[in-house]
Design a protein around this motif. Structure first.
Motif, PDB file in Angstrom:
ATOM      1  N   MET A 138      13.707   7.319 -14.459  1.00  0.00           N
ATOM      2  CA  MET A 138      12.700   7.563 -13.425  1.00  0.00           C
ATOM      3  C   MET A 138      11.995   8.882 -13.687  1.00  0.00           C
ATOM      4  SD  MET A 138      13.339   8.071  -9.342  1.00  0.00           S
ATOM      5  CE  MET A 138      12.176   8.966  -8.331  1.00  0.00           C
ATOM      6  N   LEU A 139      10.670   8.845 -13.641  1.00  0.00           N
ATOM      7  CA  LEU A 139       9.834  10.026 -13.798  1.00  0.00           C
ATOM      8  C   LEU A 139       9.045  10.267 -12.516  1.00  0.00           C
ATOM      9  CD1 LEU A 139       8.420   9.204 -17.332  1.00  0.00           C
ATOM     10  CD2 LEU A 139      10.010  11.073 -16.819  1.00  0.00           C
ATOM     11  N   VAL A 140       8.549  11.480 -12.383  1.00  0.00           N
ATOM     12  CA  VAL A 140       7.705  11.847 -11.255  1.00  0.00           C
ATOM     13  C   VAL A 140       6.469  12.559 -11.781  1.00  0.00           C
ATOM     14  CG1 VAL A 140       7.510  13.307  -9.208  1.00  0.00           C
ATOM     15  CG2 VAL A 140       9.637  12.069  -9.636  1.00  0.00           C
ATOM     16  N   ASP A 141       5.297  12.168 -11.281  1.00  0.00           N
ATOM     17  CA  ASP A 141       4.083  12.947 -11.527  1.00  0.00           C
ATOM     18  C   ASP A 141       3.890  13.813 -10.295  1.00  0.00           C
ATOM     19  OD1 ASP A 141       1.684  14.071 -12.136  1.00  0.00           O
ATOM     20  OD2 ASP A 141       0.581  12.193 -12.403  1.00  0.00           O
ATOM     21  N   SER A 142       4.269  15.077 -10.426  1.00  0.00           N
ATOM     22  CA  SER A 142       4.271  15.970  -9.276  1.00  0.00           C
ATOM     23  C   SER A 142       2.896  16.526  -8.928  1.00  0.00           C
ATOM     24  CB  SER A 142       5.257  17.127  -9.506  1.00  0.00           C
ATOM     25  OG  SER A 142       4.895  17.883 -10.650  1.00  0.00           O
ATOM     26  N   HIS A 143       1.878  16.177  -9.732  1.00  0.00           N
ATOM     27  CA  HIS A 143       0.543  16.711  -9.455  1.00  0.00           C
ATOM     28  C   HIS A 143      -0.516  15.850 -10.129  1.00  0.00           C
ATOM     29  CE1 HIS A 143      -1.894  20.513  -8.535  1.00  0.00           C
ATOM     30  NE2 HIS A 143      -2.773  19.684  -9.080  1.00  0.00           N
ATOM     31  N   CYS A 144      -1.235  15.084  -9.320  1.00  0.00           N
ATOM     32  CA  CYS A 144      -2.387  14.317  -9.811  1.00  0.00           C
ATOM     33  C   CYS A 144      -3.447  14.329  -8.719  1.00  0.00           C
ATOM     34  CB  CYS A 144      -1.987  12.889 -10.186  1.00  0.00           C
ATOM     35  SG  CYS A 144      -1.206  11.930  -8.860  1.00  0.00           S
ATOM     36  N   HIS A 145      -4.609  13.771  -9.041  1.00  0.00           N
ATOM     37  CA  HIS A 145      -5.732  13.788  -8.096  1.00  0.00           C
ATOM     38  C   HIS A 145      -6.293  12.370  -7.967  1.00  0.00           C
ATOM     39  CE1 HIS A 145      -5.813  18.169  -7.771  1.00  0.00           C
ATOM     40  NE2 HIS A 145      -5.663  18.225  -9.085  1.00  0.00           N
ATOM     41  N   LEU A 146      -5.595  11.543  -7.235  1.00  0.00           N
ATOM     42  CA  LEU A 146      -5.985  10.133  -7.128  1.00  0.00           C
ATOM     43  C   LEU A 146      -7.248   9.930  -6.302  1.00  0.00           C
ATOM     44  CD1 LEU A 146      -2.490   8.442  -6.601  1.00  0.00           C
ATOM     45  CD2 LEU A 146      -3.765   8.763  -8.738  1.00  0.00           C
ATOM     46  N   ASP A 147      -7.665  10.954  -5.562  1.00  0.00           N
ATOM     47  CA  ASP A 147      -8.883  10.817  -4.757  1.00  0.00           C
ATOM     48  C   ASP A 147     -10.145  11.142  -5.541  1.00  0.00           C
ATOM     49  OD1 ASP A 147      -7.978  13.528  -4.833  1.00  0.00           O
ATOM     50  OD2 ASP A 147      -9.352  14.025  -3.201  1.00  0.00           O
ATOM     51  N   PHE A 148     -10.002  11.576  -6.787  1.00  0.00           N
ATOM     52  CA  PHE A 148     -11.177  11.943  -7.569  1.00  0.00           C
ATOM     53  C   PHE A 148     -11.956  10.688  -7.980  1.00  0.00           C
ATOM     54  CE2 PHE A 148     -10.205  16.478  -9.282  1.00  0.00           C
ATOM     55  CZ  PHE A 148      -9.905  16.893  -7.991  1.00  0.00           C
ATOM     56  N   PRO A 149     -13.270  10.795  -8.121  1.00  0.00           N
ATOM     57  CA  PRO A 149     -14.097   9.624  -8.436  1.00  0.00           C
ATOM     58  C   PRO A 149     -13.679   8.901  -9.711  1.00  0.00           C
ATOM     59  CG  PRO A 149     -15.471  11.465  -7.767  1.00  0.00           C
ATOM     60  CD  PRO A 149     -14.085  12.005  -7.902  1.00  0.00           C
ATOM     61  N   ASP A 150     -13.059   9.597 -10.649  1.00  0.00           N
ATOM     62  CA  ASP A 150     -12.634   9.002 -11.917  1.00  0.00           C
ATOM     63  C   ASP A 150     -11.728   7.784 -11.719  1.00  0.00           C
ATOM     64  OD1 ASP A 150     -13.072  11.692 -13.966  1.00  0.00           O
ATOM     65  OD2 ASP A 150     -12.761  12.055 -11.836  1.00  0.00           O
ATOM     66  N   PHE A 151     -11.017   7.737 -10.593  1.00  0.00           N
ATOM     67  CA  PHE A 151     -10.036   6.677 -10.361  1.00  0.00           C
ATOM     68  C   PHE A 151     -10.506   5.628  -9.350  1.00  0.00           C
ATOM     69  CE2 PHE A 151      -6.647  10.061 -11.378  1.00  0.00           C
ATOM     70  CZ  PHE A 151      -6.605   9.685 -12.716  1.00  0.00           C
ATOM     71  N   ALA A 152     -11.645   5.856  -8.727  1.00  0.00           N
ATOM     72  CA  ALA A 152     -12.048   5.039  -7.578  1.00  0.00           C
ATOM     73  C   ALA A 152     -12.114   3.549  -7.878  1.00  0.00           C
ATOM     74  CB  ALA A 152     -13.394   5.528  -7.042  1.00  0.00           C
ATOM     75  N   ALA A 153     -12.582   3.201  -9.070  1.00  0.00           N
ATOM     76  CA  ALA A 153     -12.813   1.789  -9.386  1.00  0.00           C
ATOM     77  C   ALA A 153     -11.545   1.012  -9.707  1.00  0.00           C
ATOM     78  CB  ALA A 153     -13.795   1.669 -10.552  1.00  0.00           C
ATOM     79  N   GLU A 154     -10.439   1.711 -10.000  1.00  0.00           N
ATOM     80  CA  GLU A 154      -9.235   0.995 -10.421  1.00  0.00           C
ATOM     81  C   GLU A 154      -7.951   1.674  -9.940  1.00  0.00           C
ATOM     82  OE1 GLU A 154      -8.435   1.092 -14.608  1.00  0.00           O
ATOM     83  OE2 GLU A 154      -9.781   2.765 -14.968  1.00  0.00           O
ATOM     84  N   LEU A 155      -7.970   2.124  -8.714  1.00  0.00           N
ATOM     85  CA  LEU A 155      -6.825   2.866  -8.205  1.00  0.00           C
ATOM     86  C   LEU A 155      -5.547   2.024  -8.202  1.00  0.00           C
ATOM     87  CD1 LEU A 155      -5.991   5.603  -7.168  1.00  0.00           C
ATOM     88  CD2 LEU A 155      -6.613   4.880  -4.854  1.00  0.00           C
ATOM     89  N   ASP A 156      -5.667   0.763  -7.809  1.00  0.00           N
ATOM     90  CA  ASP A 156      -4.483  -0.116  -7.808  1.00  0.00           C
ATOM     91  C   ASP A 156      -3.891  -0.239  -9.210  1.00  0.00           C
ATOM     92  OD1 ASP A 156      -4.259  -1.753  -4.985  1.00  0.00           O
ATOM     93  OD2 ASP A 156      -6.313  -1.140  -5.413  1.00  0.00           O
ATOM     94  N   ALA A 157      -4.747  -0.398 -10.206  1.00  0.00           N
ATOM     95  CA  ALA A 157      -4.280  -0.528 -11.581  1.00  0.00           C
ATOM     96  C   ALA A 157      -3.652   0.765 -12.078  1.00  0.00           C
ATOM     97  CB  ALA A 157      -5.434  -0.931 -12.492  1.00  0.00           C
ATOM     98  N   ILE A 158      -4.202   1.917 -11.671  1.00  0.00           N
ATOM     99  CA  ILE A 158      -3.654   3.217 -12.066  1.00  0.00           C
ATOM    100  C   ILE A 158      -2.227   3.358 -11.560  1.00  0.00           C
ATOM    101  CG2 ILE A 158      -3.850   5.712 -11.675  1.00  0.00           C
ATOM    102  CD1 ILE A 158      -5.961   4.763 -13.581  1.00  0.00           C
ATOM    103  N   VAL A 159      -2.026   3.046 -10.291  1.00  0.00           N
ATOM    104  CA  VAL A 159      -0.684   3.161  -9.710  1.00  0.00           C
ATOM    105  C   VAL A 159       0.262   2.136 -10.343  1.00  0.00           C
ATOM    106  CG1 VAL A 159       0.664   2.957  -7.578  1.00  0.00           C
ATOM    107  CG2 VAL A 159      -1.556   4.132  -7.551  1.00  0.00           C
ATOM    108  N   ALA A 160      -0.234   0.936 -10.619  1.00  0.00           N
ATOM    109  CA  ALA A 160       0.596  -0.085 -11.255  1.00  0.00           C
ATOM    110  C   ALA A 160       1.033   0.343 -12.655  1.00  0.00           C
ATOM    111  CB  ALA A 160      -0.155  -1.410 -11.317  1.00  0.00           C
ATOM    112  N   ARG A 161       0.127   0.942 -13.418  1.00  0.00           N
ATOM    113  CA  ARG A 161       0.488   1.403 -14.760  1.00  0.00           C
ATOM    114  C   ARG A 161       1.511   2.545 -14.697  1.00  0.00           C
ATOM    115  NH1 ARG A 161      -5.052   0.167 -16.087  1.00  0.00           N
ATOM    116  NH2 ARG A 161      -5.758   2.328 -15.771  1.00  0.00           N
TER     117      ARG A 161
END
Length: 264
Positions: free
Chosen positions: A1-24
């Motif tokens: 198990m890993l943790v990403d302790s710092h990301c910016h999921l609200d940034f526009p770069d992720f808006a179009a595929e947020l579900d896929a980002i979290v799934a990956r």
């Protein structure tokens, strides 16, 4: 198990595929993600993302680049928002002298308000520190004398002295994909020498993609590459780094539940 302790999921770069980002991220073994606030006045977006995904949590705070925009945000305002069950940290806040987007005194004033909020809530403070080692060390020492608080110096790229000053004060050090860059030998030496119980890993995505993804948009799944490099630097297995950094994460971010219910 890993943790990403710092990301910016609200940034526009992720808006179009947020579900896929979290799934990956989940497919890569990243079981917890903390999406970090940069503007309190846009915090509703982070809450919405954190509420959508059981694995995702968030912070509340003002990045030093935006300190001038949010000088009316004081510790009380941060504390009020931090009562939300998905808000598990204060920040990111701190000092950035690289870009100097606003007066340094405003950055420092905002930073101290965030420290006060962290102190009063017991939540960890996520610290942004760039090209400001001496002033950062001074503020951390002054504020520690006023009362204890928990913190992580995220995306650490500063010098050895600041790293060990922070650790002596009880804080943590977070490493990003920069650790994998060819010209980061000094940073790798610091990572090698720090106490194992003070290490965290993160992506700071969508920025700072690690090798072999350097130059591309970063995403939380790539924290696995930083973990591999940290393991190599410290002469331990990736499994050991995963165990240690996850344990460290839960010790610091202790509002994040170790077990979560995820709908099928």
């Amino acid at each position: 198990m890993l943790v990403d302790s710092h990301c910016h999921l609200d940034f526009p770069d992720f808006a179009a595929e947020l579900d896929a980002i979290v799934a990956r991220a989940k497919a890569a073994g990243v079981a917890r993600l903390v999406t970090i606030s940069t503007r309190v006045k846009k915090h509703a977006q982070l809450i919405a993302i954190a509420e959508k995904f059981p694995e995702v949590f968030c912070s509340v705070g003002t990045h030093p680049h935006h300190a001038d925009e949010e000088m009316d945000i004081d510790a009380g305002a941060l504390i009020a928002i931090a009562q939300h069950p998905k808000v598990v940290a204060i920040g990111e806040a701190g000092l950035d002298y690289h870009y100097d987007t606003g007066p340094r005194e405003n950055q420092a004033k905002s930073f101290r308000q965030h420290i006060e909020a962290a102190r009063k809530t017991g939540l960890p403070l996520v610290i942004h520190a760039r090209d400001a080692d001496a002033d950062m060390a001074q503020i951390l020492k002054e504020e520690a004398a006023r009362g204890p608080f928990k913190a992580v110096l995220h995306c650490f790229t500063a010098g050895r002295e600041l790293a060990f000053t922070a650790v002596e004060l009880g804080h943590y050090i977070g490493f990003t994909g920069i650790l994998t860059f060819k010209n980061s030998e000094n940073l790798r030496q610091i990572a090698k020498d720090l106490p194992a119980d003070r290490l965290l890993i993160e992506t700071d995505s969508p920025y700072l993609a690690p090798v072999p993804y350097r130059g591309k948009r970063c995403e939380p799944a790539y924290v696995a590459e930083t973990a591999k490099m940290l393991a190599s630097v410290r002469g331990v297995s990736p499994a050991e780094i995963a165990r240690q950094t996850t344990e460290n994460f839960h010790r610091l971010f202790n509002k994040v539940p170790q077990a979560i219910e995820i709908a099928a």
